[in-house]
Design an enzyme around this catalytic site. Sequence first.
Site, PDB file in Angstrom:
ATOM      1  N   GLY A 162       0.873  -1.080  -0.046  1.00 10.49           N
ATOM      2  CA  GLY A 162       0.115   0.432  -0.184  1.00 10.49           C
ATOM      3  C   GLY A 162       1.005   1.408  -0.276  1.00 10.49           C
ATOM      4  CG  ASN A 189       6.826   3.622  -2.839  1.00  5.88           C
ATOM      5  OD1 ASN A 189       6.039   2.658  -3.229  1.00  5.88           O
ATOM      6  ND2 ASN A 189       6.092   4.173  -2.188  1.00  5.88           N
ATOM      7  CG  ASP A 203       7.682   3.327  -6.514  1.00  2.00           C
ATOM      8  OD1 ASP A 203       7.516   2.752  -5.457  1.00  2.00           O
ATOM      9  OD2 ASP A 203       6.642   2.461  -7.812  1.00  2.00           O
ATOM     10  CG  ASN A 255       8.614  -4.950 -10.389  1.00  2.00           C
ATOM     11  OD1 ASN A 255       8.148  -5.670  -9.819  1.00  2.00           O
ATOM     12  ND2 ASN A 255       8.904  -3.531 -10.399  1.00  2.00           N
ATOM     13  CD1 TRP A 256       7.224  -8.876  -9.106  1.00  2.00           C
ATOM     14  CD2 TRP A 256       7.517 -11.153  -7.622  1.00  2.00           C
ATOM     15  NE1 TRP A 256       6.737  -9.716  -9.574  1.00  2.00           N
ATOM     16  CE2 TRP A 256       6.859 -10.818  -8.653  1.00  2.00           C
ATOM     17  CE3 TRP A 256       7.530 -11.765  -6.272  1.00  2.00           C
ATOM     18  CZ2 TRP A 256       6.284 -12.360  -8.949  1.00  2.00           C
ATOM     19  CZ3 TRP A 256       7.258 -12.584  -7.027  1.00  2.00           C
ATOM     20  CH2 TRP A 256       7.193 -13.265  -8.164  1.00  2.00           C
TER      21      TRP A 256
HETATM   22 CA    CA Z   1       5.978   1.042  -4.846  1.00  2.00          CA
END
Ligand code: CA
Length: 556
Positions: A191, A259, A301, A390-391
Amino acid sequence: MQMTRWLAAAAALATLAAPAAMAQSAAALTADATTPGDVLTYGMGYNNQRYSPLKQIDAGNVGKLVPKWSYSLNNPQGQESQPIVHEGVMYVTTHSATMAIDPLTGRQIWKSEIELPQDVFKMACCGILNRGAAIYEGKLYRVTLDAQVIALDAKTGKQLWKSKAADYQNGHAMTGAPLVANGVVMTGIAGGEYGTRGFIDGWDPATGKQLWRLYTTAAPGEKGGDTWPGDTHSKGGAPTWLTGAYDPELDLVYWGTGNGGPWNAELRKGDNLYICSVLAFRPKTGQLVWHYQFSPNDPYDYDATEVGMLVDMNVAGQPRKVLMQANRNGFFYVLDRANGKLLAANPYVKVNWADRIDLASGRPVESEVTKRVRAGGDEMVWPSVLGGKNWQPMSWNPATGLAYANTLNISWPYKLAKAEYKKGEWYLGVDFRGVDMPKDQPHGYLSAIDPLTGKSKWQMAWPGQPSMAGTLSTGGGLVFTGAATGEFMAVDAGNGKPLWQFQTGSGIIGLPVTWEHQGKQYVSITVGAGGVWALLGDERMAATPAGGSLWTFALP
Ligand code: CA
Ligand code: CA
């Protein structure tokens, strides 16, 4: 300049090897990386190396690999769940169900559905999905999109307890696989785009009682509280939406944070502890022991939620216990995991937001590009919001000493804007125009990275779309991964040569695992296009149908 539009509104057998006496116990979890008959932890071991010593399938025979079975997840969303394999049962999750499956035949043993409130679907930032379960002492633990933690009876799928971590209507969500360490179930929270405050929770595995909460932004009066202006920490982000790693000898859990919120860093001047950091803490109490911040003040971010791998290796001739992370900010970090001291940090993709990481201070030296952005300029920044990676987790092969990761070659246009907080809505403060794909180069690679230099020994360019799938390394000298277009693949770990592929029917963004049963090696993967890549709304996705499934492969 080809601008890709981001759809912002969419915001996507009791006979297996573990001896019965060790079943699901703390000792079995600690041993997971060295017991190839089962997969008990996210990361295939507390060290998160996603390495198996299994070598029956190797470069010489992988071309003969065939599917043994496929199981429909009956779910059209992106599938990022890592299967758990324990005592003759495979467990897998989707956002809407938990399933137990016979890993030899693919037959369903039980399925436990999850009821979700309808308004949760417009909240989940970056994909309607779940990344897997944890197992411990006969119970299976998982989280839900509406920010609850649940325990199921591993034998029957019956729900044993349910605990609410947060209010999803504020923009909190849960997607990561829990971590069980030193008798505590730990979960993170998503979130960071919604003006939320991040945390990590510890839960009693037997009852679901909350044992502790470690907030990941420091409040005024706390240590680090002076790195936030006013009460900006309260909407400051630092989400924790992936799973941590654990060193049982040091009794330290390592968890990555995301972030700063809003994205506009000028609205929260200061380092903003503990955004974009790794936190090392005690699992019993949540007590913070050390932290290292990769991106102070986080201008772009650059979530550091994918914690990386725990590896024991020589650095400058000295044996070190390290934590290595391929950060979204484009640098590959090696830290001493006993104390958080930075040992190496080098770019592994194109980077222009910082000139380098200063080894003495551990801080990035921000570039002229970032100085201009901070002054209100409009700049093309490398890497993009998607990061250098990325993740999706990487894997480690001790024989090659290389980290295998799907990396990205993508930039993004960046210009600050006003930010206005509204409950449950994106809180960015950036003129968000998606990402920019280079015209004449591949947009992603499978990269074999030297952790101490950041340089790739080899790269396999992905044709068309980059891959957002995890990787698996094996003692057979192979790297398994998948393509956005659905091909499950084996690649030679030594030279990056593709050796085998099989079309699974939808895009792959999942995490391959391998395991053995009665002397036979199997490889399993969840399939189903979606996740953050699908949110790009890229026209290249149009040729890949949705549809979740779970596959298992073996030699004939
Ligand atoms: Ca983020
Ligand atoms: Ca194991």
